[in-house]
Design a protein around this motif. Sequence first.
Motif, PDB file in Angstrom:
ATOM      1  N   LEU A 279       0.849  -1.189   0.000  1.00 39.60           N
ATOM      2  CA  LEU A 279       0.000   0.000   0.000  1.00 39.60           C
ATOM      3  C   LEU A 279       0.885   1.240   0.000  1.00 39.60           C
ATOM      4  CD1 LEU A 279      -3.005   0.990   0.317  1.00 39.60           C
ATOM      5  CD2 LEU A 279      -2.599   0.997   2.792  1.00 39.60           C
ATOM      6  N   ILE A 280       0.448   2.275  -0.716  1.00 38.63           N
ATOM      7  CA  ILE A 280       1.104   3.578  -0.703  1.00 38.63           C
ATOM      8  C   ILE A 280       0.069   4.602  -0.257  1.00 38.63           C
ATOM      9  CG2 ILE A 280       2.300   5.351  -2.057  1.00 38.63           C
ATOM     10  CD1 ILE A 280       2.954   3.158  -4.127  1.00 38.63           C
ATOM     11  N   ILE A 281       0.442   5.457   0.699  1.00 41.43           N
ATOM     12  CA  ILE A 281      -0.456   6.533   1.120  1.00 41.43           C
ATOM     13  C   ILE A 281       0.198   7.857   0.733  1.00 41.43           C
ATOM     14  CG2 ILE A 281      -1.678   7.598   3.048  1.00 41.43           C
ATOM     15  CD1 ILE A 281      -1.636   4.905   4.435  1.00 41.43           C
ATOM     16  N   CYS A 282      -0.488   8.618  -0.129  1.00 38.75           N
ATOM     17  CA  CYS A 282       0.070   9.834  -0.726  1.00 38.75           C
ATOM     18  C   CYS A 282      -0.844  11.027  -0.484  1.00 38.75           C
ATOM     19  CB  CYS A 282       0.265   9.629  -2.229  1.00 38.75           C
ATOM     20  SG  CYS A 282       1.787   8.765  -2.662  1.00 38.75           S
ATOM     21  N   ASN A 283      -0.422  12.176  -1.018  1.00 37.46           N
ATOM     22  CA  ASN A 283      -1.270  13.366  -0.961  1.00 37.46           C
ATOM     23  C   ASN A 283      -2.544  13.141  -1.752  1.00 37.46           C
ATOM     24  OD1 ASN A 283       1.711  13.864  -1.231  1.00 37.46           O
ATOM     25  ND2 ASN A 283       1.127  15.797  -0.306  1.00 37.46           N
ATOM     26  N   SER A 284      -2.425  12.431  -2.864  1.00 34.24           N
ATOM     27  CA  SER A 284      -3.579  12.099  -3.696  1.00 34.24           C
ATOM     28  C   SER A 284      -3.287  10.740  -4.328  1.00 34.24           C
ATOM     29  CB  SER A 284      -3.810  13.160  -4.770  1.00 34.24           C
ATOM     30  OG  SER A 284      -2.674  13.274  -5.595  1.00 34.24           O
ATOM     31  N   MET A 285      -4.270  10.194  -5.008  1.00 33.17           N
ATOM     32  CA  MET A 285      -4.095   8.856  -5.582  1.00 33.17           C
ATOM     33  C   MET A 285      -3.336   8.946  -6.901  1.00 33.17           C
ATOM     34  SD  MET A 285      -7.914   7.430  -4.650  1.00 33.17           S
ATOM     35  CE  MET A 285      -7.649   5.789  -5.313  1.00 33.17           C
ATOM     36  N   ASP A 286      -2.022   9.298  -6.812  1.00 30.24           N
ATOM     37  CA  ASP A 286      -1.256   9.560  -8.022  1.00 30.24           C
ATOM     38  C   ASP A 286      -0.086   8.610  -8.217  1.00 30.24           C
ATOM     39  OD1 ASP A 286       0.346  10.419  -5.981  1.00 30.24           O
ATOM     40  OD2 ASP A 286       0.802  12.382  -6.845  1.00 30.24           O
ATOM     41  N   CYS A 287      -0.041   7.532  -7.448  1.00 27.54           N
ATOM     42  CA  CYS A 287       1.122   6.642  -7.520  1.00 27.54           C
ATOM     43  C   CYS A 287       0.744   5.224  -7.958  1.00 27.54           C
ATOM     44  CB  CYS A 287       1.843   6.606  -6.178  1.00 27.54           C
ATOM     45  SG  CYS A 287       2.648   8.164  -5.749  1.00 27.54           S
ATOM     46  N   GLY A 288      -0.325   5.086  -8.698  1.00 30.95           N
ATOM     47  CA  GLY A 288      -0.664   3.769  -9.222  1.00 30.95           C
ATOM     48  C   GLY A 288      -1.757   3.063  -8.439  1.00 30.95           C
ATOM     49  N   GLY A 289      -1.960   1.805  -8.792  1.00 28.43           N
ATOM     50  CA  GLY A 289      -3.082   1.041  -8.265  1.00 28.43           C
ATOM     51  C   GLY A 289      -3.049   0.779  -6.773  1.00 28.43           C
ATOM     52  N   LYS A 290      -1.853   0.708  -6.187  1.00 33.34           N
ATOM     53  CA  LYS A 290      -1.752   0.415  -4.753  1.00 33.34           C
ATOM     54  C   LYS A 290      -1.837   1.669  -3.896  1.00 33.34           C
ATOM     55  CE  LYS A 290       2.188  -1.914  -5.132  1.00 33.34           C
ATOM     56  NZ  LYS A 290       3.344  -2.772  -4.787  1.00 33.34           N
TER      57      LYS A 290
END
Length: 204
Positions: free
Chosen positions: A66-77
């Motif tokens: 899982l990746i948690i970012c500022n927005s959903m901009d890093c792919g499917g995970k």
Amino acid sequence: IYSYSETYRQLGVKSGDRIVLRAIRDVRYIAAFYACHLLSAVPVPVENEIGKERVVDIAEETNAGLIICNSMDCGGKCIGYEQLDDQTTIVSDIPVSSLAFPELNEPAQILFTTGTTGKSKGVVHSHSNMTNAAYNHAEAIGPKEGGIYGNSFPLNHIGAISILHTVLANGQTFAVMPSWNDLNQVMRILLDGKVTSAHCPVVA
């Protein structure tokens, strides 16, 4: 923190899984970081300003689920902090007595170096490492319950994370401050926020 951990569980996070977190200067990042530990998952904090390509590289290097970012901009995970909030139901009745805390020899976090001496590398810190670091910091700075500790370091930096552990373990408040480049703003926060101690940059 517990509520975020329940959302992680619903997203399929399991013990030992890696979670890459953009270290935004916000309480949501701190809660998301510690929520990993309630599932014995391993947070992998990354600097907030690095490009999404490097975030994806780190996720692949650590086999993150899982990746948690500022927005959903890093792919499917990837999930954004706002989406994490939207999917999280605040749990008021926390079963404290049944919480399974991590073992001391388990990984507490993976921190990536800046790469100043070569390729950036992921360094694994155990819960034992971080517990000892917190005790050492407490011995050095003598935190007092009720105090307010100001931090201007990036929140993926070992200095900031070590202090964060120390401050919370000793009943203090952790105040996220801007860079010391804006000295007027920093001084206003120190005075108006009644900050009792703070990180200061080393200068020549």
